[in-house]
Design a protein around this motif. Structure first.
Motif, PDB file in Angstrom:
ATOM      1  N   MET A  45      12.429 -45.635  66.566  1.00  0.00           N
ATOM      2  CA  MET A  45      11.079 -45.208  66.939  1.00  0.00           C
ATOM      3  C   MET A  45      10.447 -44.496  65.749  1.00  0.00           C
ATOM      4  O   MET A  45      11.027 -43.575  65.172  1.00  0.00           O
ATOM      5  CB  MET A  45      11.117 -44.274  68.147  1.00  0.00           C
ATOM      6  N   ILE A  46       9.257 -44.949  65.372  1.00  0.00           N
ATOM      7  CA  ILE A  46       8.514 -44.345  64.277  1.00  0.00           C
ATOM      8  C   ILE A  46       7.255 -43.709  64.859  1.00  0.00           C
ATOM      9  O   ILE A  46       6.399 -44.405  65.406  1.00  0.00           O
ATOM     10  CB  ILE A  46       8.158 -45.386  63.206  1.00  0.00           C
ATOM     11  N   LEU A  47       7.163 -42.402  64.756  1.00  0.00           N
ATOM     12  CA  LEU A  47       6.032 -41.666  65.309  1.00  0.00           C
ATOM     13  C   LEU A  47       5.141 -41.167  64.183  1.00  0.00           C
ATOM     14  O   LEU A  47       5.585 -40.421  63.311  1.00  0.00           O
ATOM     15  CB  LEU A  47       6.520 -40.471  66.134  1.00  0.00           C
ATOM     16  N   ASN A  48       3.890 -41.589  64.221  1.00  0.00           N
ATOM     17  CA  ASN A  48       2.909 -41.128  63.242  1.00  0.00           C
ATOM     18  C   ASN A  48       2.362 -39.784  63.710  1.00  0.00           C
ATOM     19  O   ASN A  48       1.602 -39.710  64.681  1.00  0.00           O
ATOM     20  CB  ASN A  48       1.787 -42.157  63.102  1.00  0.00           C
ATOM     21  N   GLN A  49       2.730 -38.723  63.017  1.00  0.00           N
ATOM     22  CA  GLN A  49       2.316 -37.384  63.436  1.00  0.00           C
ATOM     23  C   GLN A  49       0.826 -37.141  63.256  1.00  0.00           C
ATOM     24  O   GLN A  49       0.296 -36.149  63.767  1.00  0.00           O
ATOM     25  CB  GLN A  49       3.106 -36.327  62.645  1.00  0.00           C
ATOM     26  N   ASP A  50       0.146 -38.049  62.549  1.00  0.00           N
ATOM     27  CA  ASP A  50      -1.302 -37.925  62.386  1.00  0.00           C
ATOM     28  C   ASP A  50      -2.058 -38.627  63.496  1.00  0.00           C
ATOM     29  O   ASP A  50      -3.290 -38.643  63.506  1.00  0.00           O
ATOM     30  CB  ASP A  50      -1.730 -38.498  61.028  1.00  0.00           C
ATOM     31  N   GLY A  51      -1.327 -39.268  64.435  1.00  0.00           N
ATOM     32  CA  GLY A  51      -1.973 -39.935  65.560  1.00  0.00           C
ATOM     33  C   GLY A  51      -2.696 -38.932  66.444  1.00  0.00           C
ATOM     34  O   GLY A  51      -2.302 -37.763  66.544  1.00  0.00           O
ATOM     35  N   GLY A  52      -3.755 -39.397  67.116  1.00  0.00           N
ATOM     36  CA  GLY A  52      -4.629 -38.497  67.872  1.00  0.00           C
ATOM     37  C   GLY A  52      -3.923 -37.693  68.945  1.00  0.00           C
ATOM     38  O   GLY A  52      -4.093 -36.472  69.038  1.00  0.00           O
ATOM     39  N   THR A  53      -3.095 -38.329  69.776  1.00  0.00           N
ATOM     40  CA  THR A  53      -2.476 -37.645  70.909  1.00  0.00           C
ATOM     41  C   THR A  53      -1.357 -36.727  70.485  1.00  0.00           C
ATOM     42  O   THR A  53      -1.203 -35.612  71.014  1.00  0.00           O
ATOM     43  CB  THR A  53      -1.944 -38.679  71.919  1.00  0.00           C
ATOM     44  N   ILE A  54      -0.562 -37.143  69.520  1.00  0.00           N
ATOM     45  CA  ILE A  54       0.651 -36.400  69.166  1.00  0.00           C
ATOM     46  C   ILE A  54       0.349 -35.108  68.421  1.00  0.00           C
ATOM     47  O   ILE A  54       1.193 -34.214  68.335  1.00  0.00           O
ATOM     48  CB  ILE A  54       1.609 -37.293  68.341  1.00  0.00           C
ATOM     49  N   ARG A  55      -0.877 -34.964  67.921  1.00  0.00           N
ATOM     50  CA  ARG A  55      -1.221 -33.747  67.181  1.00  0.00           C
ATOM     51  C   ARG A  55      -1.071 -32.497  68.043  1.00  0.00           C
ATOM     52  O   ARG A  55      -0.793 -31.413  67.556  1.00  0.00           O
ATOM     53  CB  ARG A  55      -2.648 -33.836  66.658  1.00  0.00           C
ATOM     54  N   GLY A  56      -1.289 -32.655  69.345  1.00  0.00           N
ATOM     55  CA  GLY A  56      -1.196 -31.504  70.241  1.00  0.00           C
ATOM     56  C   GLY A  56       0.187 -31.317  70.838  1.00  0.00           C
ATOM     57  O   GLY A  56       0.345 -30.511  71.758  1.00  0.00           O
ATOM     58  N   MET A  57       1.194 -32.042  70.346  1.00  0.00           N
ATOM     59  CA  MET A  57       2.545 -31.966  70.888  1.00  0.00           C
ATOM     60  C   MET A  57       3.505 -31.369  69.869  1.00  0.00           C
ATOM     61  O   MET A  57       3.203 -31.279  68.679  1.00  0.00           O
ATOM     62  CB  MET A  57       3.060 -33.373  71.242  1.00  0.00           C
ATOM     63  N   ASP A  58       4.693 -30.999  70.345  1.00  0.00           N
ATOM     64  CA  ASP A  58       5.827 -30.747  69.471  1.00  0.00           C
ATOM     65  C   ASP A  58       6.432 -32.121  69.180  1.00  0.00           C
ATOM     66  O   ASP A  58       7.123 -32.700  70.014  1.00  0.00           O
ATOM     67  CB  ASP A  58       6.841 -29.842  70.168  1.00  0.00           C
ATOM     68  N   ALA A  59       6.139 -32.659  67.992  1.00  0.00           N
ATOM     69  CA  ALA A  59       6.487 -34.049  67.698  1.00  0.00           C
ATOM     70  C   ALA A  59       7.985 -34.308  67.794  1.00  0.00           C
ATOM     71  O   ALA A  59       8.419 -35.332  68.332  1.00  0.00           O
ATOM     72  CB  ALA A  59       5.967 -34.439  66.310  1.00  0.00           C
ATOM     73  N   GLN A  60       8.794 -33.382  67.269  1.00  0.00           N
ATOM     74  CA  GLN A  60      10.241 -33.586  67.304  1.00  0.00           C
ATOM     75  C   GLN A  60      10.762 -33.572  68.741  1.00  0.00           C
ATOM     76  O   GLN A  60      11.587 -34.402  69.124  1.00  0.00           O
ATOM     77  CB  GLN A  60      10.943 -32.504  66.490  1.00  0.00           C
ATOM     78  N   GLN A  61      10.286 -32.637  69.523  1.00  0.00           N
ATOM     79  CA  GLN A  61      10.712 -32.554  70.926  1.00  0.00           C
ATOM     80  C   GLN A  61      10.313 -33.817  71.677  1.00  0.00           C
ATOM     81  O   GLN A  61      11.108 -34.380  72.451  1.00  0.00           O
ATOM     82  CB  GLN A  61      10.100 -31.317  71.585  1.00  0.00           C
ATOM     83  N   PHE A  62       9.076 -34.259  71.467  1.00  0.00           N
ATOM     84  CA  PHE A  62       8.625 -35.478  72.138  1.00  0.00           C
ATOM     85  C   PHE A  62       9.445 -36.682  71.684  1.00  0.00           C
ATOM     86  O   PHE A  62       9.851 -37.516  72.493  1.00  0.00           O
ATOM     87  CB  PHE A  62       7.145 -35.730  71.855  1.00  0.00           C
ATOM     88  N   GLY A  63       9.706 -36.779  70.376  1.00  0.00           N
ATOM     89  CA  GLY A  63      10.478 -37.903  69.857  1.00  0.00           C
ATOM     90  C   GLY A  63      11.880 -37.946  70.437  1.00  0.00           C
ATOM     91  O   GLY A  63      12.379 -39.018  70.808  1.00  0.00           O
ATOM     92  N   ASP A  64      12.532 -36.781  70.539  1.00  0.00           N
ATOM     93  CA  ASP A  64      13.885 -36.737  71.103  1.00  0.00           C
ATOM     94  C   ASP A  64      13.868 -37.166  72.573  1.00  0.00           C
ATOM     95  O   ASP A  64      14.751 -37.911  73.035  1.00  0.00           O
ATOM     96  CB  ASP A  64      14.465 -35.331  70.979  1.00  0.00           C
ATOM     97  N   MET A  65      12.861 -36.686  73.315  1.00  0.00           N
ATOM     98  CA  MET A  65      12.747 -37.070  74.725  1.00  0.00           C
ATOM     99  C   MET A  65      12.490 -38.567  74.865  1.00  0.00           C
ATOM    100  O   MET A  65      13.106 -39.252  75.685  1.00  0.00           O
ATOM    101  CB  MET A  65      11.614 -36.273  75.379  1.00  0.00           C
ATOM    102  N   ALA A  66      11.598 -39.103  74.019  1.00  0.00           N
ATOM    103  CA  ALA A  66      11.264 -40.524  74.086  1.00  0.00           C
ATOM    104  C   ALA A  66      12.467 -41.394  73.756  1.00  0.00           C
ATOM    105  O   ALA A  66      12.707 -42.433  74.396  1.00  0.00           O
ATOM    106  CB  ALA A  66      10.107 -40.831  73.135  1.00  0.00           C
ATOM    107  N   CYS A  67      13.248 -40.986  72.749  1.00  0.00           N
ATOM    108  CA  CYS A  67      14.434 -41.755  72.378  1.00  0.00           C
ATOM    109  C   CYS A  67      15.473 -41.743  73.498  1.00  0.00           C
ATOM    110  O   CYS A  67      16.139 -42.745  73.749  1.00  0.00           O
ATOM    111  CB  CYS A  67      15.044 -41.202  71.093  1.00  0.00           C
ATOM    112  N   ALA A  68      15.619 -40.589  74.152  1.00  0.00           N
ATOM    113  CA  ALA A  68      16.555 -40.513  75.271  1.00  0.00           C
ATOM    114  C   ALA A  68      16.155 -41.480  76.378  1.00  0.00           C
ATOM    115  O   ALA A  68      17.002 -42.144  76.991  1.00  0.00           O
ATOM    116  CB  ALA A  68      16.611 -39.080  75.799  1.00  0.00           C
TER     117      ALA A  68
END
Length: 316
Positions: free
Chosen positions: A5-28
C-alpha cells in the motif's frame, strides 16, 4: 504474494489523519485477503520513484494506491506496464476513478469493499504512449486545470473554491483553436474550444466519469468554437450530467483517435488525468482493453448488470 500500500500523504483526505496509524490499520484490514500487506508513506514528490521501486519488487503482486486522482493515475500507469494488480483507496477531492469502480468514498468503507473485491481486467488508455484512466483534454478543461494550479488548493474547500474561480475565468475567456481529428472514419478539421478523449464514455452524471471501464472504447468529445454565453450553458448542462445533450458538443466512441493541432502556440498545455503537460502537435490516443488488472468491488458488477438490463429495456 504481497500487497504493498502506497499512501500519498499530500492527498486531500489523509492530511487530517495520523498517516502511519491509518496505514497500519488499512494494512491489517487488507491482510484479510490472505496476503501479507506492507505500507509505504510518501510525499507527492517521491510518489513516482516509490511506485517504480514497488513495480520492480518481485514479491509484490498488488499495489493499493491511496490518494487523489493524480496518485491513482500514476499507480495505474505503473501497474499497466508491470502487470501488477491495482487497488484504489480514495483519499482525494474528486476521486473520479473510484467513482467509476463504485467504491465508497469513505476510506473505512472503501477498505471493506477492497477486502472482498474481485480481480477484474479493465481498460486503460494512452496518449502518445502515456497511460491514463480518465481523460486527455485540450482547451476548456485543460485551461481550467491550468488556471486552478496557480491558486491555493491546499485543502478540499480551497480546491473547490479555486475550481469555481478558475471556471469563471474560462467561461469569460474561452479558448479557440484549430484541431484535426481522425476517429477511424476519416480526418475532420474544425475550429473548437474543447477536445477530450476519455477512457470509456462518460456516464450521465454531474461529475464526468465513466460508469463502465470495460467497454473497450474511447469517448471522443469536441465542442464548436464557443462564446462565453454558450460555455456557461454547456457548464450548466455538465453540472446536471446532460453534456451529451448540448447542441455544441459532439460525442462519439472509437478505439483509436489521432489528434493534430497544426497551429498551436508555444506553451499551449494539455491535461491528462488532471496533470498539466505541454501539448504536442500530434497526439495518438489508444484504448487498451482489459490491460489493467484491478481490484473491483462487488458493487461494480451489480451496477454493470443494472445498466445492462436498462439498456436492454430501452432497446426493446
Amino acid at each position: 504474494m504481497r500487497i504493498t500500500m502506497i499512501l500519498n500523504q499530500d492527498g486531500g483526505t489523509i492530511r487530517g489523519m495520523d498517516a502511519q496509524q491509518f496505514g497500519d490499520m488499512a494494512c491489517a484490514r487488507l491482510s484479510e485477503r490472505g496476503s501479507e500487506c506492507v505500507v509505504r508513506l510518501v510525499t507527492g514528490e517521491n510518489l513516482i520513484k516509490t511506485l517504480e521501486e514497488v513495480a520492480n519488487d518481485g514479491e509484490t503482486d498488488t499495489i493499493v494506491a491511496g490518494g487523489g486522482d493524480g496518485t491513482i493515475s500514476a499507480a495505474a500507469g505503473v501497474c499497466f506496464k508491470s502487470g501488477k494488480t491495482l487497488g484504489v483507496l480514495p483519499l482525494g477531492t474528486m476521486n473520479l476513478f473510484a467513482r467509476s469502480l463504485c467504491l465508497p468514498l469513505d476510506p473505512s468503507e472503501a477498505l471493506d469493499a477492497l477486502v472482498t473485491a474481485d480481480e477484474r481486467e479493465l481498460d486503460i488508455a494512452t496518449a502518445n504512449g502515456r497511460p491514463y484512466v480518465h481523460q486527455f483534454s485540450v482547451g476548456l478543461h485543460a485551461r481550467l486545470v491550468h488556471q486552478r494550479q496557480k491558486l491555493d488548493t491546499s485543502t478540499r474547500f480551497r480546491k473547490i473554491t479555486s475550481t469555481i474561480k478558475s471556471l469563471g475565468q474560462v467561461i469569460l475567456h474561452p479558448p479557440r483553436f484549430g484541431a484535426e481529428i481522425d476517429t477511424g472514419s476519416g480526418r475532420t478539421r474544425q475550429i473548437v474550444s474543447a477536445v477530450s478523449v476519455s477512457n470509456n464514455l462518460f456516464g450521465d452524471t454531474p461529475l464526468a466519469y465513466a460508469e463502465a471501464l470495460d467497454e473497450g472504447v474511447l469517448g471522443v468529445y469536441r465542442s464548436r468554437a464557443l462564446e462565453p454565453g454558450k460555455v456557461f450553458r454547456m457548464t450548466l448542462r455538465a453540472a446536471f450530467g446532460k453534456i451529451k445533450e448540448d447542441p455544441d458538443m459532439s460525442v462519439e466512441s472509437a478505439h483509436k483517435v489521432t489528434l493534430s493541432f497544426p497551429n498551436i502556440r508555444s506553451g499551449t498545455k494539455a491535461a491528462i488525468d488532471g496533470e498539466i503537460i505541454p501539448l504536442e502537435r500530434d497526439v495518438e490516443c489508444v484504448c487498451h482493453p482489459g490491460a489493467l488488472r484491478t481490484l473491483v468491488p462487488k458493487a461494480y458488477a451489480a451496477n454493470a448488470r443494472t445498466n445492462f438490463h436498462l439498456l436492454k429495456q430501452a432497446s426493446a
